[in-house]
Design a protein around this motif. Structure first.
Motif, PDB file in Angstrom:
ATOM      1  N   GLU A 228       0.836  -1.089   0.151  1.00  0.00           N
ATOM      2  CA  GLU A 228       0.145  -0.090   0.132  1.00  0.00           C
ATOM      3  C   GLU A 228       1.114   1.295  -0.010  1.00  0.00           C
ATOM      4  OE1 GLU A 228      -2.692   0.481   2.998  1.00  0.00           O
ATOM      5  OE2 GLU A 228      -3.696   2.135   2.613  1.00  0.00           O
ATOM      6  N   CYS A 229       0.400   2.194  -1.050  1.00  0.00           N
ATOM      7  CA  CYS A 229       1.378   3.340  -1.090  1.00  0.00           C
ATOM      8  C   CYS A 229       0.379   4.468  -0.851  1.00  0.00           C
ATOM      9  CB  CYS A 229       1.931   3.459  -2.285  1.00  0.00           C
ATOM     10  SG  CYS A 229       3.502   2.346  -2.803  1.00  0.00           S
ATOM     11  N   GLU A 230       0.881   5.744  -0.869  1.00  0.00           N
ATOM     12  CA  GLU A 230      -0.025   6.792  -0.749  1.00  0.00           C
ATOM     13  C   GLU A 230      -1.164   7.019  -1.479  1.00  0.00           C
ATOM     14  OE1 GLU A 230       0.121  11.619   0.114  1.00  0.00           O
ATOM     15  OE2 GLU A 230       2.061  10.610  -0.309  1.00  0.00           O
ATOM     16  N   ASN A 231      -0.859   6.681  -2.724  1.00  0.00           N
ATOM     17  CA  ASN A 231      -1.988   6.992  -3.763  1.00  0.00           C
ATOM     18  C   ASN A 231      -2.342   5.433  -4.409  1.00  0.00           C
ATOM     19  OD1 ASN A 231      -1.786   9.668  -3.659  1.00  0.00           O
ATOM     20  ND2 ASN A 231      -0.075   9.673  -4.936  1.00  0.00           N
ATOM     21  N   PHE A 232      -1.803   4.404  -4.347  1.00  0.00           N
ATOM     22  CA  PHE A 232      -2.182   3.241  -4.987  1.00  0.00           C
ATOM     23  C   PHE A 232      -1.927   1.911  -3.997  1.00  0.00           C
ATOM     24  CE2 PHE A 232       2.121   3.978  -6.340  1.00  0.00           C
ATOM     25  CZ  PHE A 232       2.689   2.780  -5.965  1.00  0.00           C
ATOM     26  N   TYR A 233      -2.595   0.794  -4.572  1.00  0.00           N
ATOM     27  CA  TYR A 233      -2.176  -0.453  -3.669  1.00  0.00           C
ATOM     28  C   TYR A 233      -1.690  -1.180  -5.028  1.00  0.00           C
ATOM     29  CZ  TYR A 233      -5.557   0.136  -0.049  1.00  0.00           C
ATOM     30  OH  TYR A 233      -6.083   0.394   1.276  1.00  0.00           O
ATOM     31  N   GLU A 234      -0.755  -2.064  -4.897  1.00  0.00           N
ATOM     32  CA  GLU A 234      -0.031  -2.790  -5.939  1.00  0.00           C
ATOM     33  C   GLU A 234       0.166  -4.193  -5.226  1.00  0.00           C
ATOM     34  OE1 GLU A 234       3.336  -1.444  -8.765  1.00  0.00           O
ATOM     35  OE2 GLU A 234       4.206  -2.395  -6.760  1.00  0.00           O
ATOM     36  N   MET A 235      -0.588  -5.129  -5.952  1.00  0.00           N
ATOM     37  CA  MET A 235      -0.614  -6.627  -5.668  1.00  0.00           C
ATOM     38  C   MET A 235       0.072  -7.645  -6.518  1.00  0.00           C
ATOM     39  SD  MET A 235      -4.024  -8.785  -4.979  1.00  0.00           S
ATOM     40  CE  MET A 235      -4.577  -9.322  -6.582  1.00  0.00           C
ATOM     41  N   GLU A 236       0.888  -8.410  -6.007  1.00  0.00           N
ATOM     42  CA  GLU A 236       1.535  -9.382  -6.669  1.00  0.00           C
ATOM     43  C   GLU A 236       0.704 -11.049  -6.392  1.00  0.00           C
ATOM     44  OE1 GLU A 236       5.545 -11.751  -5.965  1.00  0.00           O
ATOM     45  OE2 GLU A 236       5.965  -9.588  -6.677  1.00  0.00           O
ATOM     46  N   LEU A 237       0.250 -11.529  -7.365  1.00  0.00           N
ATOM     47  CA  LEU A 237      -0.130 -12.893  -7.054  1.00  0.00           C
ATOM     48  C   LEU A 237       0.269 -13.934  -7.529  1.00  0.00           C
ATOM     49  CD1 LEU A 237      -2.834 -14.187  -5.831  1.00  0.00           C
ATOM     50  CD2 LEU A 237      -3.881 -14.024  -8.095  1.00  0.00           C
ATOM     51  N   SER A 238       0.919 -14.975  -7.205  1.00  0.00           N
ATOM     52  CA  SER A 238       1.709 -16.208  -7.711  1.00  0.00           C
ATOM     53  C   SER A 238       0.944 -17.176  -8.501  1.00  0.00           C
ATOM     54  CB  SER A 238       2.573 -16.933  -6.723  1.00  0.00           C
ATOM     55  OG  SER A 238       3.568 -16.069  -6.093  1.00  0.00           O
ATOM     56  N   VAL A 239       0.729 -16.901  -9.637  1.00  0.00           N
ATOM     57  CA  VAL A 239      -0.204 -17.789 -10.524  1.00  0.00           C
ATOM     58  C   VAL A 239       0.891 -18.913 -11.214  1.00  0.00           C
ATOM     59  CG1 VAL A 239      -1.733 -18.064 -12.496  1.00  0.00           C
ATOM     60  CG2 VAL A 239      -2.038 -16.265 -11.063  1.00  0.00           C
ATOM     61  N   PRO A 240       0.521 -20.162 -11.121  1.00  0.00           N
ATOM     62  CA  PRO A 240       1.500 -21.120 -12.046  1.00  0.00           C
ATOM     63  C   PRO A 240       1.669 -20.756 -13.369  1.00  0.00           C
ATOM     64  CG  PRO A 240      -0.370 -22.193 -10.597  1.00  0.00           C
ATOM     65  CD  PRO A 240      -0.665 -20.856 -10.756  1.00  0.00           C
ATOM     66  N   LYS A 241       2.978 -20.867 -13.876  1.00  0.00           N
ATOM     67  CA  LYS A 241       3.438 -20.287 -14.824  1.00  0.00           C
ATOM     68  C   LYS A 241       2.563 -21.312 -15.982  1.00  0.00           C
ATOM     69  CE  LYS A 241       7.711 -19.703 -17.250  1.00  0.00           C
ATOM     70  NZ  LYS A 241       9.092 -20.185 -17.390  1.00  0.00           N
ATOM     71  N   PHE A 242       2.389 -22.416 -15.927  1.00  0.00           N
ATOM     72  CA  PHE A 242       1.721 -23.200 -17.181  1.00  0.00           C
ATOM     73  C   PHE A 242       0.339 -22.629 -17.335  1.00  0.00           C
ATOM     74  CE2 PHE A 242       1.059 -25.646 -13.019  1.00  0.00           C
ATOM     75  CZ  PHE A 242      -0.355 -25.704 -13.242  1.00  0.00           C
ATOM     76  N   VAL A 243      -0.240 -21.995 -16.555  1.00  0.00           N
ATOM     77  CA  VAL A 243      -1.714 -21.585 -16.562  1.00  0.00           C
ATOM     78  C   VAL A 243      -1.843 -20.408 -17.722  1.00  0.00           C
ATOM     79  CG1 VAL A 243      -3.899 -20.568 -15.584  1.00  0.00           C
ATOM     80  CG2 VAL A 243      -2.420 -22.175 -14.190  1.00  0.00           C
ATOM     81  N   TYR A 291       0.430  -9.160 -11.844  1.00  0.00           N
ATOM     82  CA  TYR A 291       0.922  -7.583 -10.938  1.00  0.00           C
ATOM     83  C   TYR A 291      -0.429  -6.884 -11.317  1.00  0.00           C
ATOM     84  CZ  TYR A 291       5.603  -9.781 -10.771  1.00  0.00           C
ATOM     85  OH  TYR A 291       6.655 -10.352 -10.463  1.00  0.00           O
ATOM     86  N   ILE A 292      -1.155  -6.330 -10.310  1.00  0.00           N
ATOM     87  CA  ILE A 292      -2.227  -5.648 -10.353  1.00  0.00           C
ATOM     88  C   ILE A 292      -1.761  -4.290  -9.729  1.00  0.00           C
ATOM     89  CG2 ILE A 292      -4.584  -5.329 -10.282  1.00  0.00           C
ATOM     90  CD1 ILE A 292      -4.770  -8.427 -10.100  1.00  0.00           C
ATOM     91  N   ARG A 293      -1.974  -3.214 -10.438  1.00  0.00           N
ATOM     92  CA  ARG A 293      -1.776  -1.765  -9.824  1.00  0.00           C
ATOM     93  C   ARG A 293      -2.867  -0.964  -9.733  1.00  0.00           C
ATOM     94  NH1 ARG A 293       2.799   1.786  -9.461  1.00  0.00           N
ATOM     95  NH2 ARG A 293       2.088   4.119  -9.257  1.00  0.00           N
ATOM     96  N   MET A 294      -3.437  -0.490  -8.493  1.00  0.00           N
ATOM     97  CA  MET A 294      -5.030  -0.066  -8.467  1.00  0.00           C
ATOM     98  C   MET A 294      -4.763   1.205  -7.601  1.00  0.00           C
ATOM     99  SD  MET A 294      -6.603  -3.651  -7.138  1.00  0.00           S
ATOM    100  CE  MET A 294      -4.868  -4.113  -6.313  1.00  0.00           C
ATOM    101  N   PRO A 295      -5.021   2.276  -8.667  1.00  0.00           N
ATOM    102  CA  PRO A 295      -4.891   3.413  -7.784  1.00  0.00           C
ATOM    103  C   PRO A 295      -6.132   3.887  -6.844  1.00  0.00           C
ATOM    104  CG  PRO A 295      -4.843   3.852 -10.264  1.00  0.00           C
ATOM    105  CD  PRO A 295      -5.225   2.443  -9.810  1.00  0.00           C
ATOM    106  N   LYS A 296      -5.965   4.492  -5.958  1.00  0.00           N
ATOM    107  CA  LYS A 296      -6.732   4.968  -4.975  1.00  0.00           C
ATOM    108  C   LYS A 296      -7.727   6.023  -5.467  1.00  0.00           C
ATOM    109  CE  LYS A 296      -4.118   3.523  -0.844  1.00  0.00           C
ATOM    110  NZ  LYS A 296      -3.504   4.454   0.269  1.00  0.00           N
TER     111      LYS A 296
END
Length: 298
Positions: A228-243, A291-296
């Motif tokens: 969580e940063c001042e103006n946005f959230y940044e999420m990293e999700l480990s999805v299997p590479k073969f998907v 990787y998902i970047r979501m501004p507040k």
């Protein structure tokens, strides 16, 4: 101890003696209590309990050798009596319902070896000067919410601790006033029977909300990280590479993000509104991570 809990622990431990077990993972097992775990596994040093239905710390506080605990995605409203864990070094309470940051600091001040604490996704992180207050109240910390605490951070936070305390008291009074009115209205409503109460949100697939309230869900046991940063959230999700990327669906809404990976849903609820129109998702070709970047929303 509940028989299902005991059987699950035995299954995870395998041939190892329970009294000598050092690490235990009970992720997404739907347990609403872990009472008895202190007597059953007294030597535990690492405990993973993500994605259960725990509302209280319970017997976790009896694990005197515990060094690392992960209680992400539960229903905890507090961490009462966790301060008895003198060996605790790393604690993750992300995505629960912990409202009082002052109570958290009061409980953990005796955990002198605690150096890494995560509270992301809890109402308490919305308190004014939340980060500075925690840093000043828990000087033993080296990292808070995945961000390193520098020497300068500690000096600045400690200098204004008295002001932060006053701000918290004012903020808490305001919150209490806001919360009383909905409770009065709720008491006048006609009682209704709900087939899937919050305690059992993992019992049936696709139980993504209860009474209009979105839930934190991790059906695929995905490893994730949220910054969580001042103006946005940044999420990293480990999805299997073969998907294949075509089998991944991302839905960013005002208060939550939902990722569907071949029918397995990961859903995370935020305390602040998200600008869904300007959110972006990108996948790594090398690792498969999403990787998902979501501004507040301003």
């Amino acid at each position: 101890m509940d028989s299902s809990l005991y059987n699950c622990i035995v299954g995870k431990a395998g041939e190892a003696s329970l009294t000598e077990l050092k690490e235990l993972s009970l992720v997404n097992q739907r347990f609403s209590t872990v009472d008895g775990i202190g007597k059953c596994c007294p030597a535990l040093e690492i405990l993973h309990l993500q994605g259960n239905n725990l509302q209280e710390i319970g017997d976790i506080r009896k694990l005197k050798h515990l060094k690392r605990v992960n209680l992400t995605l539960n229903l905890l409203g507090s961490i009462e009596k966790l301060g008895s864990l003198e060996e605790l070094e790393i604690a993750d309470f992300s995505c629960n319902n912990i409202a009082s940051v002052s109570e958290v600091c009061e409980e953990l001040k005796e955990c002198l070896k605690l150096n890494d604490l995560t509270l992301l996704g809890n109402p308490c992180t919305r308190s004014p000067n939340y980060r500075n207050y925690v840093i000043a109240s828990l000087p033993q910390l080296l990292r808070l919410d995945h961000v390193e605490i520098t020497r300068l951070d500690k000096i600045q936070a400690t200098a204004d601790l008295e002001n932060y305390t006053k701000e918290f008291e004012t903020f808490q009074k305001t919150q209490n006033m806001d919360n009383n009115e909905p409770e009065r209205k709720k008491s006048q409503e006609t009682p209704r029977n709900w087939p899937n109460p919050p305690d059992f949100r993992f019992h049936r697939p696709r139980t993504l909300e209860i009474r209009g309230k979105m839930l934190n869900v991790n059906e695929g046991n995905f490893i994730y990280d949220v910054k969580e940063c001042e103006n946005f959230y940044e999420m990293e999700l480990s999805v299997p590479k073969f998907v294949y990327s075509d089998d991944i669906g991302v839905d960013v809404q005002k208060t939550y993000v939902r990722v569907d990976v071949k029918g397995n849903v990961f859903q995370l609820v935020f305390n602040e509104n998200i600008d869904s129109q300007n959110s972006k998702a990108q996948r790594s070709l090398a690792t498969g991570k999403l990787y998902i970047r979501m501004p507040k929303l301003k």
